[in-house]
Design a protein around this motif. Structure first.
Motif, PDB file in Angstrom:
ATOM      1  N   MET A 226       8.202 -63.013 -15.490  1.00  0.00           N
ATOM      2  CA  MET A 226       7.552 -61.685 -15.406  1.00  0.00           C
ATOM      3  C   MET A 226       6.304 -61.800 -14.524  1.00  0.00           C
ATOM      4  O   MET A 226       5.402 -62.572 -14.829  1.00  0.00           O
ATOM      5  CB  MET A 226       7.184 -61.267 -16.839  1.00  0.00           C
ATOM      6  N   PRO A 227       6.217 -61.065 -13.437  1.00  0.00           N
ATOM      7  CA  PRO A 227       5.026 -61.122 -12.598  1.00  0.00           C
ATOM      8  C   PRO A 227       3.826 -60.637 -13.394  1.00  0.00           C
ATOM      9  O   PRO A 227       3.942 -59.679 -14.155  1.00  0.00           O
ATOM     10  CB  PRO A 227       5.334 -60.157 -11.443  1.00  0.00           C
ATOM     11  N   ASN A 228       2.676 -61.296 -13.216  1.00  0.00           N
ATOM     12  CA  ASN A 228       1.546 -60.959 -14.072  1.00  0.00           C
ATOM     13  C   ASN A 228       0.627 -59.907 -13.469  1.00  0.00           C
ATOM     14  O   ASN A 228      -0.585 -60.071 -13.428  1.00  0.00           O
ATOM     15  CB  ASN A 228       0.785 -62.231 -14.453  1.00  0.00           C
ATOM     16  N   LEU A 229       1.200 -58.798 -12.988  1.00  0.00           N
ATOM     17  CA  LEU A 229       0.417 -57.646 -12.548  1.00  0.00           C
ATOM     18  C   LEU A 229      -0.251 -57.047 -13.776  1.00  0.00           C
ATOM     19  O   LEU A 229       0.418 -56.821 -14.776  1.00  0.00           O
ATOM     20  CB  LEU A 229       1.366 -56.579 -11.992  1.00  0.00           C
TER      21      LEU A 229
ATOM     22  N   LEU B 176      13.029 -54.455 -25.320  1.00  0.00           N
ATOM     23  CA  LEU B 176      14.429 -54.758 -24.979  1.00  0.00           C
ATOM     24  C   LEU B 176      14.680 -54.575 -23.487  1.00  0.00           C
ATOM     25  O   LEU B 176      15.740 -54.931 -22.973  1.00  0.00           O
ATOM     26  CB  LEU B 176      15.377 -53.839 -25.767  1.00  0.00           C
ATOM     27  N   ASP B 177      13.714 -53.998 -22.808  1.00  0.00           N
ATOM     28  CA  ASP B 177      13.863 -53.688 -21.382  1.00  0.00           C
ATOM     29  C   ASP B 177      13.019 -54.598 -20.496  1.00  0.00           C
ATOM     30  O   ASP B 177      12.646 -54.217 -19.387  1.00  0.00           O
ATOM     31  CB  ASP B 177      13.431 -52.222 -21.129  1.00  0.00           C
TER      32      ASP B 177
ATOM     33  N   ALA C 119      10.346 -56.259 -15.485  1.00  0.00           N
ATOM     34  CA  ALA C 119      10.073 -57.311 -14.497  1.00  0.00           C
ATOM     35  C   ALA C 119      10.535 -56.858 -13.116  1.00  0.00           C
ATOM     36  O   ALA C 119       9.826 -57.036 -12.119  1.00  0.00           O
ATOM     37  CB  ALA C 119      10.772 -58.602 -14.904  1.00  0.00           C
ATOM     38  N   ALA C 120      11.717 -56.241 -13.070  1.00  0.00           N
ATOM     39  CA  ALA C 120      12.228 -55.773 -11.781  1.00  0.00           C
ATOM     40  C   ALA C 120      11.354 -54.635 -11.252  1.00  0.00           C
ATOM     41  O   ALA C 120      11.045 -54.561 -10.058  1.00  0.00           O
ATOM     42  CB  ALA C 120      13.666 -55.299 -11.939  1.00  0.00           C
TER      43      ALA C 120
END
Ligand code: IMP
Length: 206
Positions: A1-4, A191-192, A197-198
């Motif tokens: 998960m990118p940490n934005l 759950l998403d 992440a996308a």
């Protein structure tokens, strides 16, 4: 998960506590409006339903802060009152009433009504750069005959959770947080993760 970092776009301390606890396992960097250098006046919540208001708030705070923003809209719907207070939950009976008087106002409206069915609903919306994702949750229960309990906020003292027979204000906060409409919207969100992440990932690539 990118940490934005994600902006948690609410100033209600009860909700910040609850959402923070619900989102903790997701390991996101969360900022609140209080963490920002600039302060933005809240937008008018003019949406016809919880989904419209959650999206309106998420888009507004994301546009202002240039961050992905997660907003929620929530409230109580009473069946016998045709879904009232609904989107007016926070202001029902008058802008300046405190939580206790607001609950008392609703109890008075329900004085001669036998059908006490009600539900809390919550919608979460994540918005950034013209795109959005949304999730929702609900908690079904009944309006009590009198207020009971000290915990929670809003209509908690007059909302009976059917499994326990207690009002939400009589339950420990952790117990409420496991079953609340926001918890359920939060579970739908969790759950998403791949989708989120996308969603965030498309903005970190260039
Ligand atoms: P919002 O800030 O526009 O989402 O307004 C939500 C309002 O609905 C709150 O001010 C409360 O009156 C009510 N509400 C939402 N969630 C809860 C809850 O978990 N317990 C009690 N009242 C709630």
């Amino acid at each position: 998960m990118p940490n934005l970092p994600i902006l948690l776009a609410t100033s209600n301390p009860g909700k910040i506590r609850e959402l923070g606890a619900i989102l903790k396992p997701l390991n996101l960097t969360l900022l609140t409006l209080a963490d920002l250098k600039d302060q933005y006046p809240p937008p008018a919540e003019t949406g016809a339903d919880f989904l419209a208001n959650a999206l309106l708030k998420a888009r507004y705070y994301s546009d202002q802060s240039h961050l992905p923003a997660l907003a929620d809209d929530s409230g109580l719907e009473v069946k016998a009152l045709n879904g009232e207070p609904g989107v007016h939950s926070a202001r029902y009976g008058g802008e300046d009433l405190g939580d206790l008087k607001r609950s008392a106002y609703l109890l008075k409206k329900m004085a001669n009504i036998a059908d006490r069915k009600a539900r809390f609903r919550a919608v979460l919306a994540l918005a950034y750069k013209g795109q959005s994702l949304t999730w929702s949750g609900e908690l079904v229960g009944e309006i009590a005959l009198e207020a009971k309990g000290e915990n929670g906020f809003g209509y908690d003292p007059i909302f009976i959770e059917p499994q326990s027979g207690l009002t939400l204000a009589q339950m420990p906060l952790e117990a409420k947080n496991r079953i609340s409409h926001r918890a359920r919207a939060g579970e739908a969100l969790s759950l998403d993760l791949a989708k989120i992440a996308a969603f965030l990932g498309q903005f970190s690539q260039g």
